[in-house]
Design an enzyme around this catalytic site. Structure first.
Site, PDB file in Angstrom:
ATOM      1  N   GLU A  71     -19.426  91.943  73.627  1.00  0.00           N
ATOM      2  CA  GLU A  71     -20.711  91.466  73.892  1.00  0.00           C
ATOM      3  C   GLU A  71     -21.507  91.994  75.426  1.00  0.00           C
ATOM      4  OE1 GLU A  71     -20.689  87.148  72.935  1.00  0.00           O
ATOM      5  OE2 GLU A  71     -20.700  87.769  70.750  1.00  0.00           O
TER       6      GLU A  71
ATOM      7  N   HIS B 247     -31.641  83.354  75.316  1.00  0.00           N
ATOM      8  CA  HIS B 247     -31.043  84.581  74.548  1.00  0.00           C
ATOM      9  C   HIS B 247     -31.839  85.419  74.203  1.00  0.00           C
ATOM     10  CE1 HIS B 247     -28.610  86.342  71.521  1.00  0.00           C
ATOM     11  NE2 HIS B 247     -27.285  85.743  71.900  1.00  0.00           N
TER      12      HIS B 247
ATOM     13  N   ARG C  58     -27.552  89.132  80.156  1.00  0.00           N
ATOM     14  CA  ARG C  58     -28.558  88.606  79.238  1.00  0.00           C
ATOM     15  C   ARG C  58     -29.884  88.286  79.770  1.00  0.00           C
ATOM     16  NH1 ARG C  58     -25.638  84.234  75.675  1.00  0.00           N
ATOM     17  NH2 ARG C  58     -24.562  85.495  74.600  1.00  0.00           N
TER      18      ARG C  58
ATOM     19  N   HIS D  96     -31.373  78.810  75.429  1.00  0.00           N
ATOM     20  CA  HIS D  96     -30.057  79.099  74.528  1.00  0.00           C
ATOM     21  C   HIS D  96     -29.132  78.181  75.128  1.00  0.00           C
ATOM     22  CE1 HIS D  96     -27.241  81.098  72.140  1.00  0.00           C
ATOM     23  NE2 HIS D  96     -26.334  81.498  72.976  1.00  0.00           N
TER      24      HIS D  96
ATOM     25  N   ARG E  40     -24.321  82.697  82.167  1.00  0.00           N
ATOM     26  CA  ARG E  40     -23.043  82.656  81.584  1.00  0.00           C
ATOM     27  C   ARG E  40     -22.931  83.912  81.180  1.00  0.00           C
ATOM     28  NH1 ARG E  40     -22.210  81.333  76.259  1.00  0.00           N
ATOM     29  NH2 ARG E  40     -24.358  81.185  75.916  1.00  0.00           N
TER      30      ARG E  40
HETATM   31  C1  SIN Z   1     -24.192  84.990  70.427  1.00  0.00           C
HETATM   32  O1  SIN Z   1     -23.622  84.948  69.255  1.00  0.00           O
HETATM   33  O2  SIN Z   1     -24.908  85.993  70.691  1.00  0.00           O
HETATM   34  C2  SIN Z   1     -23.966  83.867  71.100  1.00  0.00           C
HETATM   35  C3  SIN Z   1     -22.953  84.009  72.086  1.00  0.00           C
HETATM   36  C4  SIN Z   1     -23.070  83.056  73.333  1.00  0.00           C
HETATM   37  O3  SIN Z   1     -24.026  82.632  73.503  1.00  0.00           O
HETATM   38  O4  SIN Z   1     -22.182  82.961  73.964  1.00  0.00           O
END
Ligand code: SIN
Length: 527
Positions: A121, A238, A284, A345, A380
Site C-alpha cells: 500500500e 482516504h 495518502r 477516513h 497515518r
Molecule cells: C484501505 O484498505 O485502503 C484502508 C487501509 C487503511 O486505511 O489503513
C-alpha cells in the site's frame, strides 16, 4: 418516553468496563478477562464499528525481506515529524507476535502456498500488508476476536447500550452512565477501571468511508470529564471511495492501487505522476489533494480508479467484496472504470494516552482510533490502524488490570446527574437527522481536505451557535450522538484554526508550508 428520575440510579457493578467492540476493545477485554469480570458495552451490534469495515489489511513486518526497522522508518516518514517514536517502536516490535497470536486464535489470513501473502500500500517500502478473504481483513479479525471472547466466561457483552458519560468521582473514573435504548432507561455501571475503545469520528463528514456509528462519542465524553485531547486537526481523507449519487461512499481499498490500479481524470488521462514520483502510491494526503485538484481543474465531482488492464480473474479473486459491491451498483470493476472521490477516513488525534493506554484521568484508559498514542503523527501509514488497535488494545487491557488491583471500593449509591438538565427532544428523529446532515456538510465544505482561516472561522461560528443545545439532555441515541458530533466538530475546527501551517493531512491554503518545528496541540476542558 425516557425516565430521568432525580433519585438514585440502578447500579450494576463489574471489575472492568470496555466501551466498544472493535479490535482494540476486544483485545483489551481478552487481557482483562485474566484478572476479573469484564463487561463490554456497544451502542449497536458488536460488528457495526469501523474495524469490521477495514479492507486492505494489517501492516506487519513478517515477510522474509522485511524488517521491523523498515516498518518503523516508513511509519515515521508518513507521520511528517509528529509521530511519537517510542510508540512507533512498540507498534512495529510487538505487532508480529500479536498477528501470530491472532492466527493461533483462528484468524484466516490469505496465503501463497503455505506462507502468508503480503500486498503493498502507499508509502510502504515493502510488501507487508497481510489480508483476509482478499478485501475483508477487518471482518475476519473481528470474527476471530468475537469467537475467542465467546469462550471466556469472565466476559459479558451488552449490545445496543449507549454510554452517555463517564462516571467521575474525585477526578477519577469509576464507570459510566448508560442509556438502555430498548428500555429507555438510564442506569450506572461501576468498574475499577474503564477502557475507552469507541473508535473514531469520520461520520462527522458528509463523505466518509466510516459507518454511521463513528460519531466521536468516546472522545466527547472523555473531553467532558477533563481528559486531554490531542492533534484533533489531523483527519485523514482516504483518496478512493465509490462516488455514485445515491450510494454510500464505500471504501475502495488502497490495496487496489497497490496491485496496479490507476487513477484517471474524467477525460481518461493519468495524473498521479504530476503530483508525486510515487504516483498512485504516494502518501495518502498527497493523493487525496491531487484528486481534489484534478476534480477542480476538470470541473468534475470525481475521478476514476481503473483496474481494467488487470487480469479479470485476479481482480475478482483479490477483491471479492469490492467486486460484488460495485456490481450491485451496476459497475463491473473488471471492465468499467470506477468513479471515486476522497472521503474522511481516520482521525489521527484523539484522547492522549501513554504507551499503556493510560489517559490523564485515573481509571480511564483508551485504545484504538479514539486514542492518540502518537503512532500516526500527522498522517497515518496505510494499514497501521488495525495493528495499533491490536497492540495498544492489549496493552491498555493489561494496564487497566494493574490499575484495578489498587481499587478496593466502588460507589454504590449513584444519583442521577441528568435530573436537573433541561430535557431536549423537541425535534423529531427526522429533524435531528437533518441537523446532523447540516453539520456533516459544514465539516465537509469548510473543514475538509483543503482548509483556510476563512472557511474554518465560518465553520466555528456556525458550530458555536449550536453550543446551547449541549446543555440539554436528549432522550434518544441520535440526539446524544448529535451533541457529541457538535463537540468533536468544534474541537477539530478550533485545532485546525490554531495550526497555522500545513503538515500531513492538515492542509491550509493560507499557510501552505510546514513550519520548522511541528508540535502537538493539546486541548483540555477542566470538568
Ligand atoms: C484501505 O484498505 O485502503 C484502508 C487501509 C487503511 O486505511 O489503513
Amino acid at each position: 418516553m425516557t425516565r430521568f428520575p432525580s433519585s438514585t440510579l440502578p447500579v450494576t457493578s463489574t471489575d472492568f468496563l470496555v466501551i466498544g467492540s472493535g479490535v482494540a476493545g476486544l483485545l483489551a477485554a481478552i487481557e482483562l478477562s485474566h484478572y476479573g469480570h469484564v463487561l463490554v458495552l456497544t451502542k449497536d451490534e458488536a460488528t457495526a464499528g469501523s474495524s469490521g469495515h477495514a479492507q486492505g489489511g494489517i501492516a506487519v513486518a513478517l515477510s522474509d525481506d522485511d524488517e521491523i526497522t523498515f516498518h518503523f522508518d516508513d511509519t515515521i516518514a508518513a507521520g511528517a515529524g509528529l509521530c511519537n517514536e517510542e510508540a512507533v517502536q512498540v507498534l512495529v516490535e510487538e505487532g508480529p507476535d500479536r498477528i501470530l497470536e491472532l492466527i493461533a486464535w483462528g484468524a484466516r489470513f490469505d496465503r501463497e502456498g503455505s506462507k502468508l501473502a503480503f500486498t503493498r500500500e502507499a508509502a510502504h517500502s515493502k510488501r507487508r500488508i497481510v489480508h483476509a478473504h482478499g478485501d475483508s481483513t477487518g471482518k475476519e479479525v473481528v470474527r476471530t476476536l468475537l469467537a475467542h471472547v465467546k469462550t471466556l466466561s469472565n466476559v459479558r457483552k451488552f449490545d445496543f447500550h449507549y454510554t452517555m458519560d463517564l462516571m467521575m468521582h474525585d477526578g477519577a473514573c469509576y464507570g459510566v452512565y448508560l442509556l438502555d435504548e430498548r428500555k429507555k432507561e438510564i442506569s450506572a455501571i461501576t468498574a475499577k477501571a474503564t477502557v475507552l475503545a469507541t473508535g473514531g469520528s469520520g461520520y462527522l463528514y458528509q463523505q466518509t468511508s466510516n459507518p454511521p456509528v463513528a460519531t466521536g462519542d468516546g472522545m466527547a465524553m472523555a473531553y467532558r470529564s477533563g481528559a486531554e485531547l490531542v492533534d484533533m486537526e489531523f483527519m485523514q481523507f482516504h483518496p478512493t471511495t465509490l462516488y455514485l449519487p445515491g450510494a454510500p461512499s464505500f471504501l475502495l481499498s488502497e490495496a487496489m492501487r497497490g496491485e496496479g490500479a490507476k487513477l484517471l481524470n474524467i477525460f481518461g488521462k493519468e495524473f498521479a505522476g504530476k503530483y508525486h514520483p510515487e504516483r498512485e502510491l504516494a502518501p495518502r494526503d498527497i493523493v487525496s489533494r491531487a484528486i481534489v485538484s484534478e476534480m477542480v481543474s476538470t470541473k468534475s465531482r470525481h475521478v476514476y480508479l481503473d483496474l481494467t488492464h488487470l487480469e479479470a480473474d485476479f481482480v475478482r479473486q483479490r477483491f471479492p467484496r469490492i467486486y460484488s459491491t460495485c456490481l450491485s451498483y451496476g459497475i463491473d470493476i473488471t471492465r468499467d472504470r470506477i468513479p471515486v472521490s476522497p472521503a474522511a477516513h481516520y482521525l489521527m488525534g484523539g484522547v492522549a494516552t501513554d504507551l499503556d493506554g493510560a489517559t490523564n484521568l485515573p481509571g480511564l484508559f483508551a485504545a484504538g482510533e479514539v486514542a492518540c498514542t502518537g503512532v500516526h503523527g500527522a498522517n497515518r501509514l496505510a494499514s497501521n490502524s488495525l495493528l495499533e488497535g491490536i497492540v495498544f488494545g492489549a496493552r491498555a487491557g493489561k494496564a487497566a488490570a494493574r490499575y484495578g488491583k489498587k481499587i478496593h471500593t466502588l460507589p454504590d449509591r449513584i444519583t442521577n446527574p441528568y435530573a436537573d438538565r433541561p430535557v431536549a427532544g423537541h425535534e423529531s428523529p427526522a429533524e435531528v437527522d437533518e441537523l446532523r446532515g447540516i453539520l456533516r456538510k459544514l465539516m465537509w465544505d469548510r473543514v475538509g481536505i483543503i482548509r483556510c482561516g476563512k472557511s474554518l472561522s465560518a465553520a466555528l461560528e456556525h458550530l458555536e451557535a449550536w453550543g446551547p443545545c449541549l446543555t440539554e439532555i436528549y432522550h434518544e441515541k441520535c440526539g446524544l450522538e448529535l451533541q457529541n458530533m457538535i463537540t468533536i466538530a468544534t474541537l477539530i475546527t478550533r485545532a485546525a484554526l490554531q495550526r497555522q501551517e500545513s503538515v500531513g493531512a492538515h492542509y491550509r491554503t493560507d499557510f501552505p508550508e510546514q513550519s520548522a518545528t511541528v508540535k502537538q496541540h493539546r486541548i483540555q476542558q477542566i470538568a
